[in-house]
Scaffold this active site. Structure first.
Site, PDB file in Angstrom:
ATOM      1  N   CYS A  14      16.836  53.627  51.838  1.00 59.53           N
ATOM      2  CA  CYS A  14      17.820  54.686  52.087  1.00 59.53           C
ATOM      3  C   CYS A  14      17.173  56.052  51.945  1.00 59.53           C
ATOM      4  CB  CYS A  14      19.020  54.521  51.158  1.00 59.53           C
ATOM      5  SG  CYS A  14      20.480  55.373  51.767  1.00 59.53           S
ATOM      6  N   VAL A 134       8.587  52.366  67.592  1.00 60.10           N
ATOM      7  CA  VAL A 134       7.698  53.090  68.510  1.00 60.10           C
ATOM      8  C   VAL A 134       8.394  54.316  69.085  1.00 60.10           C
ATOM      9  CG1 VAL A 134       6.240  52.926  70.558  1.00 60.10           C
ATOM     10  CG2 VAL A 134       6.623  50.904  69.153  1.00 60.10           C
ATOM     11  N   LYS A 207       1.370  51.424  66.971  1.00 57.81           N
ATOM     12  CA  LYS A 207       2.277  51.540  68.117  1.00 57.81           C
ATOM     13  C   LYS A 207       1.604  51.040  69.396  1.00 57.81           C
ATOM     14  CE  LYS A 207       4.714  55.377  65.938  1.00 57.81           C
ATOM     15  NZ  LYS A 207       4.653  56.844  65.701  1.00 57.81           N
TER      16      LYS A 207
END
Lengths: 430, 430
Positions: A14, A134, A207
């Site tokens: 969180c 990504v 990525k």
């Protein structure tokens, strides 16, 4: 027909992203219900430090026991925004084993262990979605997995790390050096206290591995991605690029070889023409080009990070996974049937910009040109400059393999007349 | 686990797009099978003129009886690339009634009758997908329907018609007039023999209606879209824009009102700053900005038309619909629960660029400024020019309602000192 039992969501983490996810789920609950076809309810939020929980996050849902939360058995979807390998991997696996589907923003984990996680998800008939892993809010995983799934993607090329783009943009526009630009990025919150993952290219490489795998329907491991960061990029490199009508960007490039049987994936700084659309991607924005056989060249642009943009991507996946649950179906799983090999960097073919400090005497250019010729690297342009008794050569090559270029540079270093190789950078996007 | 009974596809139309769909289905059959999880087979191709069927299209599948084809009963998916309202509407409806799902590229039909078609699809538990109806190969419908479904879209603004962009680009770069640029577009195949649908903005308006409906989860009919084409754009307009650092583009703009209770949708030429990313969209390319509450500003760019790009979008939908069929599920249907009203053009608030031919005498500017003031339209800049005894004023306003601007222009026309209103164009993207 509206189902009334709510779908239950467990949120793991969180922080910047997680608190935005919780906020949107609360404030936009009616819209989410209408779009999903059933109410969706935040059933628990696992955090490490409950005293740090942000305003607006329902305190009664907060727990420090993430494992117990994912094991509850009534959780339909687990949203993982912790990041890092552990405990995220174990929690996600446990979630699948207890009947939940998973939405994750965890690029490091997906790049390192995506195949295994997809296998566990499939075994349990669950979904694993990760648009947020990504390029933040930019739809890229879904377009590649779904929109372009009937096409043949040949190339993915883009700026996928906002921190390094911010730093390079500042070096370009402010004429500053790397350290100064990094300090500015840190002060403005664009770089973390330890910027290694960004500036050394680890984040972009993760990525690239994910994008290459999806784009080419094959497995690309993080280790398969050639990685160079931006820490060696100098103000002189950027000035040299500028004189040639180019700028410097950290690019992630995934390519299918021309014979179609292998792929390459790499992350490194590169010079691109100022007229290229990626050259005008400023600050922490991301942009990715996708080239496909039938579609041609597409570009996707937007904010590549930040709490709200990443939460937007997480919520898009959450709605999709909820709809799948209601349909008793799952979305696309891993697609790696192509089993293409990943070629090493030496086989990558591209162009190069090389700055040499040389002796100011006749015959040097001929000697240098002979070494390029010897190694089969064709020269496109040479700029020779003499200043304060120091001579320099800037050579831009035609397309050559990385191995041939390395051999050329090794031979140049051995020449008496070459005092030093001041810079080598690849040239892309022309 | 691979299913062996193939999914059967009926193709309606075999022109520029349809023949590409057939070609890709044939040449990439193995990839499609692997990605779908079952073989997919072209079971029939309906055409109007069988003698015109292109090379590479299996002749034995060709029929002129489209109705019989969609009624066969063994067809899993109908791909409709005929275009136009009829017979496409009846064929699609018949396809649903006979158990097929539908992939369509038909923007005119979706804009005119999308709600009814979605209802028929839902009644029969079938899918209706139409990525190819908007902006060719650019993934836009799926990102809006799925990726951004957990977010709140406030604005969609873009270039969605390639023909008009080509014409305006030629007028801009070549300094030519509208007719000359249209002739060039026709000669190069960018404009049809009857260019009305493109140059009068009908095509863009259909796309705006579709995009607004999806983006805002409401119904927007074609009639709700304010539409102005590019036939009145002059070389002088473009020169005037250029002097102010702007260029002219035909934009589709869908906006949520600030109070959130209504939306607007419009298509018209507009001046945008040369620094705006849309200003550099050249030739027949398309590009669309999407602004969402959490995601921020995203841009999607690519080829907006053409056989292969449109086929890429059709095939992405085809794979998705096949996967849904195998899952026994359907994808997202119409989402129009918001029931927002669509405000008329008069309530749109934007900025304006107005060129006036005026008498060359003292006090004219004061008179003109008084009329703007009278109607509550605030002036940002005025450029006054006297050439060959002719005086002109170029006024750029701050944001004002279209109704207030129209009233102002009416009052200006009534002034003795205003000889004519040479041009009015909206200013966007600043």
């Amino acid at each position: 027909m509206m189902r009334t039992r709510p779908l239950k969501v467990a949120l793991l983490g969180c922080g910047v992203v997680g608190s935005e996810v919780a906020r949107i789920m609360t404030t936009h609950a009616d819209d989410l219900t209408a779009r999903i076809g059933a109410p969706v309810e935040l059933a628990g939020i696992a955090v490490r430090r409950p005293d740090r929980v942000r305003e607006g996050v329902p305190a009664e849902l907060v727990t420090t026991d993430a494992t117990a939360l994912v094991k509850r058995g009534d959780i339909d979807i687990v949203v993982e925004v912790i990041g890092g390998i552990e405990p995220a991997r174990t929690l996600i696996t446990t979630a699948f084993e207890h009947g939940a589907s998973v939405v994750s923003a965890n690029k490091a984990l997906l790049a390192e262990d995506g195949a295994a996680l997809h296998a566990v998800a499939q075994r349990h008939g669950a979904d694993l979605y990760y648009e947020a892993a990504v390029a933040g809010a930019i739809p890229l995983v879904r377009p590649l997995r779904e929109s372009l799934v009937g096409d043949k993607v040949n190339r993915v090329l883009g700026i996928v790390n906002g921190t390094t783009n911010f730093i390079l943009d500042r070096m370009e526009t402010g004429g500053t050096g790397y350290s100064e630009a990094l300090d500015e990025a840190t002060a403005l919150g664009y770089a973390e206290a330890d910027p290694t993952a960004d500036v050394e290219g680890f984040d972009a490489a993760a990525k690239a591995a994910i994008l290459a795998g999806i784009a080419f329907h094959t497995r690309v491991r993080l280790d398969d991605v050639h990685r160079e960061g931006i820490t060696e990029v100098t103000a002189a490199d950027i000035a040299s690029a500028r004189r040639m009508g180019r700028t410097v960007k950290l690019l992630a490039i995934c390519e299918r070889a021309e014979d179609g049987r292998s792929v390459t994936a790499r992350v490194h700084p590169a010079m691109i023409p100022l007229s290229h659309p990626l050259a005008s991607v400023r600050e922490a924005y991301n942009a990715v080009f996708v080239e496909a056989e039938a579609a041609g060249q597409l570009m996707f642009y937007g904010p590549g990070a930040g709490g709200a943009p990443t939460a937007s991507a997480v919520l898009g996946d959450l709605v999709a996974v909820c709809r799948n649950k209601l349909n008793g179906a799952t979305g696309p799983g891993e697609s790696a049937y192509s089993r293409l090999s990943v070629s090493p960097m030496g086989e990558v073919v591209t162009r190069y910009h090389i700055s040499l400090d040389v002796a100011d005497k006749p015959g040097v250019l001929a000697q240098v040109a002979a070494e390029f010729n010897e190694h089969g690297v064709s020269i496109e342009t040479v700029h020779q400059q003499v200043k304060d008794g120091e001579a320099s050569l800037v050579v831009v090559t035609h397309r050559a393999s990385d191995a041939a270029l390395s051999a050329t540079v090794g031979a140049l270093r051995a020449l008496d007349t070459v005092r030093g190789v001041a810079g080598i950078m690849r040239v892309e996007g022309e």
